[in-house]
Design a protein around this motif. Structure first.
Motif, mmCIF file in Angstrom:
data_model
loop_
_atom_site.group_PDB
_atom_site.id
_atom_site.type_symbol
_atom_site.label_atom_id
_atom_site.label_comp_id
_atom_site.label_asym_id
_atom_site.label_seq_id
_atom_site.Cartn_x
_atom_site.Cartn_y
_atom_site.Cartn_z
ATOM 1 N N HIS A 65 0.684 -1.342 -0.093
ATOM 2 C CA HIS A 65 0.210 -0.141 -0.085
ATOM 3 C C HIS A 65 0.626 0.898 -0.033
ATOM 4 C CE1 HIS A 65 -3.206 2.720 1.036
ATOM 5 N NE2 HIS A 65 -3.060 3.140 1.371
ATOM 6 N N TRP A 66 2.380 1.495 0.551
ATOM 7 C CA TRP A 66 2.559 2.068 1.102
ATOM 8 C C TRP A 66 3.328 2.617 -0.330
ATOM 9 C CZ3 TRP A 66 5.048 0.565 5.761
ATOM 10 C CH2 TRP A 66 4.002 0.297 7.285
ATOM 11 N N LYS A 67 3.802 2.098 -0.777
ATOM 12 C CA LYS A 67 4.723 1.713 -2.336
ATOM 13 C C LYS A 67 3.473 2.176 -3.595
ATOM 14 C CE LYS A 67 7.218 -1.726 -4.438
ATOM 15 N NZ LYS A 67 7.917 -2.653 -4.521
ATOM 16 N N ARG A 68 2.415 1.658 -3.691
ATOM 17 C CA ARG A 68 1.370 2.423 -4.577
ATOM 18 C C ARG A 68 1.622 4.459 -3.909
ATOM 19 N NH1 ARG A 68 -1.262 -2.388 -3.917
ATOM 20 N NH2 ARG A 68 -2.451 -1.417 -2.072
ATOM 21 N N LEU A 69 1.214 4.053 -2.595
ATOM 22 C CA LEU A 69 0.721 5.473 -2.302
ATOM 23 C C LEU A 69 2.057 6.802 -2.263
ATOM 24 C CD1 LEU A 69 -0.098 5.647 1.093
ATOM 25 C CD2 LEU A 69 -2.143 6.101 -0.203
ATOM 26 N N ASN A 70 2.846 6.325 -1.854
ATOM 27 C CA ASN A 70 4.216 7.248 -2.832
ATOM 28 C C ASN A 70 5.254 6.320 -4.149
ATOM 29 O OD1 ASN A 70 4.428 8.079 0.069
ATOM 30 N ND2 ASN A 70 5.599 5.978 0.792
ATOM 31 N N ARG A 71 4.647 6.332 -4.985
ATOM 32 C CA ARG A 71 5.163 5.739 -6.056
ATOM 33 C C ARG A 71 5.146 6.819 -6.785
ATOM 34 N NH1 ARG A 71 0.449 2.559 -9.239
ATOM 35 N NH2 ARG A 71 -1.299 3.689 -9.153
ATOM 36 N N SER A 72 4.822 8.010 -6.689
ATOM 37 C CA SER A 72 4.517 9.807 -7.487
ATOM 38 C C SER A 72 6.105 10.074 -6.753
ATOM 39 C CB SER A 72 3.575 9.889 -7.613
ATOM 40 O OG SER A 72 2.948 10.714 -5.941
ATOM 41 N N ARG A 73 6.447 10.186 -5.782
ATOM 42 C CA ARG A 73 7.586 10.616 -5.096
ATOM 43 C C ARG A 73 8.973 10.202 -5.783
ATOM 44 N NH1 ARG A 73 3.390 10.159 -0.452
ATOM 45 N NH2 ARG A 73 3.261 12.857 0.313
ATOM 46 N N LYS A 74 9.021 9.226 -6.355
ATOM 47 C CA LYS A 74 10.523 8.860 -6.762
ATOM 48 C C LYS A 74 10.515 9.520 -7.761
ATOM 49 C CE LYS A 74 10.408 3.915 -6.176
ATOM 50 N NZ LYS A 74 11.103 2.778 -6.250
ATOM 51 N N GLU A 76 13.880 1.126 -1.133
ATOM 52 C CA GLU A 76 12.969 1.950 -0.249
ATOM 53 C C GLU A 76 11.818 0.663 0.673
ATOM 54 O OE1 GLU A 76 8.086 2.991 -2.262
ATOM 55 O OE2 GLU A 76 8.698 2.107 -3.738
ATOM 56 N N TYR A 77 11.920 -0.920 0.184
ATOM 57 C CA TYR A 77 11.585 -1.459 1.707
ATOM 58 C C TYR A 77 12.368 -1.106 2.639
ATOM 59 C CZ TYR A 77 11.041 -6.063 3.722
ATOM 60 O OH TYR A 77 10.929 -6.614 5.287
ATOM 61 N N ALA A 78 13.871 -0.851 1.830
ATOM 62 C CA ALA A 78 14.827 -0.799 3.542
ATOM 63 C C ALA A 78 14.206 0.523 4.249
ATOM 64 C CB ALA A 78 15.805 -1.315 3.108
ATOM 65 N N ASN A 129 20.995 11.893 -3.831
ATOM 66 C CA ASN A 129 19.882 13.082 -3.750
ATOM 67 C C ASN A 129 18.642 12.152 -4.388
ATOM 68 O OD1 ASN A 129 21.980 15.020 -4.096
ATOM 69 N ND2 ASN A 129 21.768 15.532 -6.404
ATOM 70 N N ALA A 130 18.183 10.959 -5.031
ATOM 71 C CA ALA A 130 16.821 10.852 -5.429
ATOM 72 C C ALA A 130 16.204 9.977 -3.923
ATOM 73 C CB ALA A 130 16.840 9.970 -6.285
ATOM 74 N N ILE A 131 17.410 9.370 -3.517
ATOM 75 C CA ILE A 131 16.788 8.754 -1.973
ATOM 76 C C ILE A 131 16.572 9.751 -0.866
ATOM 77 C CG2 ILE A 131 19.144 8.302 -0.855
ATOM 78 C CD1 ILE A 131 17.581 5.275 -0.023
ATOM 79 N N THR A 132 17.090 10.794 -1.156
ATOM 80 C CA THR A 132 17.102 12.477 0.198
ATOM 81 C C THR A 132 16.192 12.862 0.280
ATOM 82 O OG1 THR A 132 18.624 13.356 -0.495
ATOM 83 C CG2 THR A 132 19.519 12.126 0.739
ATOM 84 N N GLY A 133 15.662 13.633 -0.960
ATOM 85 C CA GLY A 133 14.267 13.637 -1.966
ATOM 86 C C GLY A 133 13.006 12.597 -1.080
ATOM 87 N N PHE A 134 13.337 11.605 -1.836
ATOM 88 C CA PHE A 134 12.412 10.685 -1.437
ATOM 89 C C PHE A 134 11.970 10.571 -0.162
ATOM 90 C CE2 PHE A 134 10.492 6.047 -0.185
ATOM 91 C CZ PHE A 134 9.564 6.670 -1.137
ATOM 92 N N VAL A 135 12.763 10.495 1.048
ATOM 93 C CA VAL A 135 13.135 10.922 2.591
ATOM 94 C C VAL A 135 12.005 12.054 2.538
ATOM 95 C CG1 VAL A 135 13.993 10.737 4.462
ATOM 96 C CG2 VAL A 135 14.652 9.167 2.763
ATOM 97 N N SER A 136 13.079 13.066 2.033
ATOM 98 C CA SER A 136 11.846 14.077 2.678
ATOM 99 C C SER A 136 10.554 14.806 2.085
ATOM 100 C CB SER A 136 13.104 15.355 2.069
ATOM 101 O OG SER A 136 14.281 15.890 2.287
ATOM 102 N N SER A 137 10.370 13.694 1.231
ATOM 103 C CA SER A 137 8.328 13.643 0.469
ATOM 104 C C SER A 137 8.045 13.067 1.409
ATOM 105 C CB SER A 137 9.068 13.558 -0.875
ATOM 106 O OG SER A 137 7.313 13.354 -1.542
#
Length: 380
Positions: A63-72, A86-88, A140-148
């Motif tokens: 469910h979280w992967k679906r909610l957050n796919r636009s943030r990748k 993402e899982y980790a 940058n992508a993974i830290t941006g994902f965390v921030s989002s």
């Protein structure tokens, strides 16, 4: 140091390892957190709950992967962070999330800790980045994902779904931590308590686990408990129940450490040279309890802790693993221990053995009547 081909051990194997340790390496260190732990003892105890609820965890992650796919982010033909990273992140968020409610500043501070963790994790994994070949775009992508995904506000659907699940897992994790703690303090070996871990502490890899420790508050708490809980004698039951009712504040963990170490100090030979005697549980909840005795001459003590709490209480649950939930589950006593008087070091209760079909036995519901772990003196 783990191996994915080894998924835990049985209670019987745990007992055998402790017997061997008592015979061969009785002075080895028992450490559950160090300066180099990737996840502190309380983080691991919380994450361990997921092994008991794989279906619920799988559903939440999907469910979280679906909610957050636009943030990748898109990096060429790939999405970042990767599925594994993402899982980790979801796992580490669940394990490290603080017990208290976070305001905006605290949430941002926590997000910064996770961003630092994520960078170090991907560099050490050496799949998408590394210390000697840094991939700045991926980082940058993974830290941006965390921030989002950790952005505050009522519109964050991920946190809206994540936090209630996390709180339920965290509650079970606290009981896991108490069980792990008492085992460390009483099993063969010399227990080590890493700086700051006298209270709940949800640290990640260095430098996160080397943050300053508030020793002043811990000293004050020690003085307070010394007044309320004398080393010997006194009725501790009401105070122990009060600590359990407020388990999130960390005082219950501090209490277990203080009481167990004070008891060890009074029974030094018992813990330095005592034999390790596995005890067998029977009944409907037998798989959810671990028990053993330490024995040296006329000195002895009994240790009882719960395990796999979701199977005992159900998930989610607001119940605690004390009292009648244990039903008719019993622990068999060797004949040499059956005549001894018992006194609970944490609650001062004095349960008694009864005569069972196979010999003397103790009811777990009596041993864990008001506190989820038990350390009992066994005197002639």
């Amino acid at each position: 140091g783990g191996d994915p081909r080894r998924f835990g051990i049985s209670v019987a194997a745990f007992h055998r390892a402790n017997q061997e340790r008592a015979e061969q390496w009785p002075c080895s260190m028992l450490g559950t957190s160090t300066h180099d732990s990737k996840r502190s003892e309380d983080v691991r105890a919380r994450i361990a709950v997921l092994s008991e609820i794989p279906k619920e965890w799988n559903q939440r992650v999907r469910h979280w992967k679906r909610l957050n796919r636009s943030r990748k982010s898109s990096l060429g033909d790939e999405k970042a962070p990767s599925k594994n990273d993402e899982y980790a992140l979801y796992q580490i968020l669940l394990g490290a999330w603080p017990l208290e409610e976070l305001d905006e500043t605290q949430l941002e501070n926590f997000a910064e800790r996770i961003r630092q963790y994520a960078i170090k994790a991907v560099r050490e994994a050496k799949v998408h980045s590394s210390w000697i070949n840094i991939n700045q775009d991926y980082e940058n992508a993974i830290t941006g994902f965390v921030s989002s995904i950790l952005e505050g506000g009522e519109s964050n659907r991920f946190l809206e779904d994540f936090l209630p699940f996390q709180r339920q897992v965290a509650r079970f994790g606290l009981i896991n931590s108490l069980s792990q703690l008492l085992l460390k303090l009483t099993a063969p070996g010399v227990p080590d308590i890493y700086q700051g871990d006298e209270l709940w502490r949800f640290d990640l890899v260095d430098p996160d686990n080397r943050r300053p420790v508030d020793y002043a508050s811990r000293r004050e708490l020690l003085y307070e408990m010394t007044d309320h809980f004398p080393t010997e004698g006194g009725n501790r039951l009401e105070e122990a129940i009060r600590l359990l009712a407020n388990i999130e504040d960390g005082r219950a963990k501090f209490f277990v450490i203080r009481q167990a170490l004070a008891f060890r100090n009074l029974r030094q030979t018992l813990f330095r040279e005592g034999r390790y005697v596995p005890l067998v549980a029977a009944g409907e909840r037998a798989d959810q309890v671990v028990a053993f005795a330490r024995v040296h001459g006329d000195e002895a003590c009994l240790v009882v802790v719960p395990r796999m709490m979701t199977q005992l209480l159900g998930f989610p649950s607001e119940t605690l693993p004390v009292g009648e939930i244990w039903g008719e589950t019993t622990i068999a006593l060797p004949g040499s221990l059956s005549a001894k008087r018992l006194r609970n070091v944490f609650t001062a209760e004095q349960p008694r053995a009864r005569k069972g079909p196979a010999g003397p036995e103790l009811l777990v519901r009596d041993l864990l009547a008001n506190f989820p772990v038990a350390l009992l003196t066994m005197d002639p």
